[in-house]
Design an enzyme around this catalytic site. Structure first.
Site, PDB file in Angstrom:
ATOM      1  CB  SER A  27      -0.898   0.040   1.238  1.00 56.07           C
ATOM      2  OG  SER A  27      -1.321  -1.232   1.593  1.00 56.07           O
TER       3      SER A  27
ATOM      4  CD  GLU B 287      -0.010  -1.508  13.556  1.00 52.24           C
ATOM      5  OE1 GLU B 287      -0.385  -2.174  14.552  1.00 52.24           O
ATOM      6  OE2 GLU B 287      -0.470  -1.705  12.418  1.00 52.24           O
TER       7      GLU B 287
ATOM      8  CG  PHE C 167      -3.191   1.719  12.263  1.00 56.85           C
ATOM      9  CD1 PHE C 167      -4.273   1.818  13.139  1.00 56.85           C
ATOM     10  CD2 PHE C 167      -3.455   1.496  10.925  1.00 56.85           C
ATOM     11  CE1 PHE C 167      -5.573   1.682  12.682  1.00 56.85           C
ATOM     12  CE2 PHE C 167      -4.759   1.354  10.467  1.00 56.85           C
ATOM     13  CZ  PHE C 167      -5.821   1.440  11.349  1.00 56.85           C
TER      14      PHE C 167
END
Lengths: 324, 274
Positions: free
Chosen positions: A44, A65, A90
């Site tokens: 992405s 994360e 995030f």
């Protein structure tokens, strides 16, 4: 007209994520300590090319994360320079305590790169649409917070972040933006760019809102109002000198950001104004709302992030000048 | 390595810790006492470190993830010669270099700052990964509490450590079976820690946590395990400090100098009985 501006404002030929990846590869060619740390959004966010060039310097942690940020802290303590790349939501919201304590509190050297800034998260909607990331990162002592307006500035900022010790947060979008700057434009982190002179009102913007500010300037010109447009790409530390000078010379200020007006550019500019040179000021931005799905144009319309909104607030600020 | 000598080291670290806390008037005594024997083994020869050169690049490293037990680490560092033992009396004093929770920017010999539970193991994994990329033979030890393992980030880190086969990282659990509010079993039970670690892909070692010689041997084995490992130390919260060896609340206690001296005398008496 300017040391900075491109002759015409056209859609860029490269995506912002490609600009990021190219800049990171260029920095990594020069500095063997630069490491790309990911948490499963490499496709992405567009860093596959980095992985192909430096397979041993790309570490994909998987969907974690909090761990990824802590891991970056440990790498930094060994002299590496991790660039941690994730969606803005995030990277900041989910891993806030890790950014605060595993990085900033112990003076690490980690660069956090948040993607899909504000309404540019479009179809991912409210869960993935950061209107609070800059606010969160501003609250971290010593953190530098940046939002570039286009790919030219993005590349320069990545290079400078790589070369300067400290923790940084930079937010951007992944797709193509309107190209604002000449290829040879020079920037300095922490120093605002005055893009156009103006005498009646100053529009201080960052990220995709810089282009909207330039459009708003044209709307205002038709009404006989002269607007100065400033690209405040570094939200923290704020270039207070530029803000104060704009207030002294224009007498009214409008801020424009693709972010909640709480915690972001508008708030930091207004704090600088009220402490130093209070003038009528207005904030354009998301007014304490969550995100939602939609096209970027639709979302900019409903959250009030268009050139029209900036021009309207600019006129309001100008009209308040003599009432203070 | 000499068994009596390590026991004596552990006794000295306990006494220095208790006296430092008495200087402050309070401290996280329970968890500090339960980790003293592990610290004695680590600084008594398991770790390759040099107190005259705390930044030695290829040194072994320790991340005390249960950062509130900093005072025990400071005592071990002072005993090892990182700084004069007199400095321990400045624990938590205004402007001190020895704060409650470990701070790498303040204290000589502290590699990583900790205090927000659950973050140390991720940091340690970054250190271990970095040591491997640098080509150092360094080992990275990370001490967590059993209560701390309730934090989910630990399990993110363990997945990562196992996946990347960080065999230079040794997780040490100070399994004192208690957390701030009481017994871990009653608050949120860990079930079988060894099984959990094994199913996540770590090699597991079990050891009495109050026998420094046994800890030494076990950590030496873990160093050579050829896989990321976890050493679960069976410990008691408050162990070795007579006024903290109680079933009730001993996470954090008010401590005066009289109590401290009585506790130190008892430590010496027990050592002479060995």
């Amino acid at each position: 007209m300017s040391d900075y501006l491109a002759e015409r404002f056209l859609l860029d030929t490269i995506e912002m994520r490609a600009a990021y990846c190219d800049a990171l590869i260029a920095a990594a060619e020069e500095n063997p300590d630069i490491i790309d740390v990911e948490s499963d959004v490499q496709y992405s966010m567009g860093t596959r090319k980095f992985k192909e060039r430096f397979p041993d310097r790309t570490i994909n942690c998987g969907i974690m994360e909090a761990h990824a940020v802590g891991f970056c802290g440990g790498l930094s303590s060994m002299g590496y320079i991790p660039f941690y790349h994730a969606f803005g939501t995030f990277a900041t919201r989910r891993a806030f305590d890790q950014v605060f304590l595993s990085l900033a509190y112990q003076n690490m050297n980690v660069k956090i790169v948040g993607g899909d800034a504000g309404v540019t998260a479009t179809a991912n909607g409210g869960t993935h649409m950061p209107f609070e990331d800059m606010g969160l990162m501003r609250l971290v002592p010593g953190m530098t917070v940046i939002e570039p307006a286009d790919s030219v500035m993005y590349k320069t900022a990545i290079r400078d972040m790589a070369n300067t010790y400290g923790n940084y947060y930079i937010r951007s979008c992944r797709r193509k933006t309107i190209k604002i700057y000449r290829e040879d434009a020079k920037f300095q982190i922490g120093k605002a760019n005055v893009l156009t002179q103006g005498t009646d009102v100053a529009i201080i913007a960052c990220g995709i809102m810089v282009y909207q500010a330039l459009l708003a300037r044209e709307i205002l010109a038709e009404k006989g109002v002269s607007a100065r447009v400033i690209d405040m790409h570094t939200i923290k530390p704020l270039d207070k000198g530029c803000v104060i000078k704009a207030a002294e010379e224009c007498g009214a200020v409008v801020t424009a950001e693709n972010h909640n007006i709480i915690g972001g550019l508008g708030e930091t500019v207004c704090a600088a104004l009220s402490e130093n040179h209070p003038v009528p000021s207005e904030r354009v931005g998301v007014e304490d709302k969550f995100g939602q799905v939609g096209t970027q144009e639709y979302l900019m319309e409903i959250y009030g992030l268009t050139a029209k909104d900036i021009a309207r607030k600019a006129l309001l600020a100008v009209s308040r000048k003599n009432k203070v | 390595m000499n068994g009596y000598s390590l026991k004596k080291d552990a006794a000295e670290i306990r006494k220095l810790t208790i006296r430092a806390m008495a200087s402050a008037g309070y401290g996280h005594i329970g968890g500090s006492m339960s980790v003293c024997d592990a610290l004695a083994a680590l600084y008594g020869g398991v770790m390759h470190v040099d107190p005259s050169d705390p930044d030695m690049p290829d040194r072994d490293r320790l991340v005390l993830s249960k950062g509130h037990c900093g005072p025990a680490l400071y005592a071990a560092l002072a005993y090892k010669g990182y700084f004069p033992a007199e400095e321990l009396a400045t624990l938590n004093a205004n402007g001190t270099l020895l704060p409650s929770h470990c701070d790498r920017l303040k204290t000589r010999g502290v590699d990583i700052s900790t205090g927000s539970l659950g973050q140390g193991l991720s940091l340690a994994s970054g250190v271990a990964y970095g040591c491997r990329m640098r080509g150092y033979a360094s080992k990275v030890f990370c001490i967590v509490g059993d209560g701390e393992l309730q934090e989910g980030q630990n399990w993110e880190a363990i997945q990562f450590i196992a996946h990347h086969r960080l065999d230079n990282l040794i997780l040490i659990v100070d399994n004192n079976k208690r957390q701030l509010d009481g017994y871990t079993e009653e608050i949120c039970a860990q079930q079988n820690l060894a099984d959990k670690f094994m199913s996540f892909g770590l090699k597991v070692f079990l050891c009495c946590g109050h026998d420094p010689e046994a800890i030494f041997r076990t950590l030496e084995q873990a160093k050579e395990a050829g896989a990321p490992s976890a050493v679960i130390l069976d410990t008691e919260k408050g162990k070795g400090c007579v006024f903290a060896e109680i079933p009730g609340f001993n996470h954090y206690m008010v401590i005066d100098k009289t109590m401290a001296e009585a506790a130190c005398r008892e430590i010496d008496r027990r050592l002479s009985d060995e």
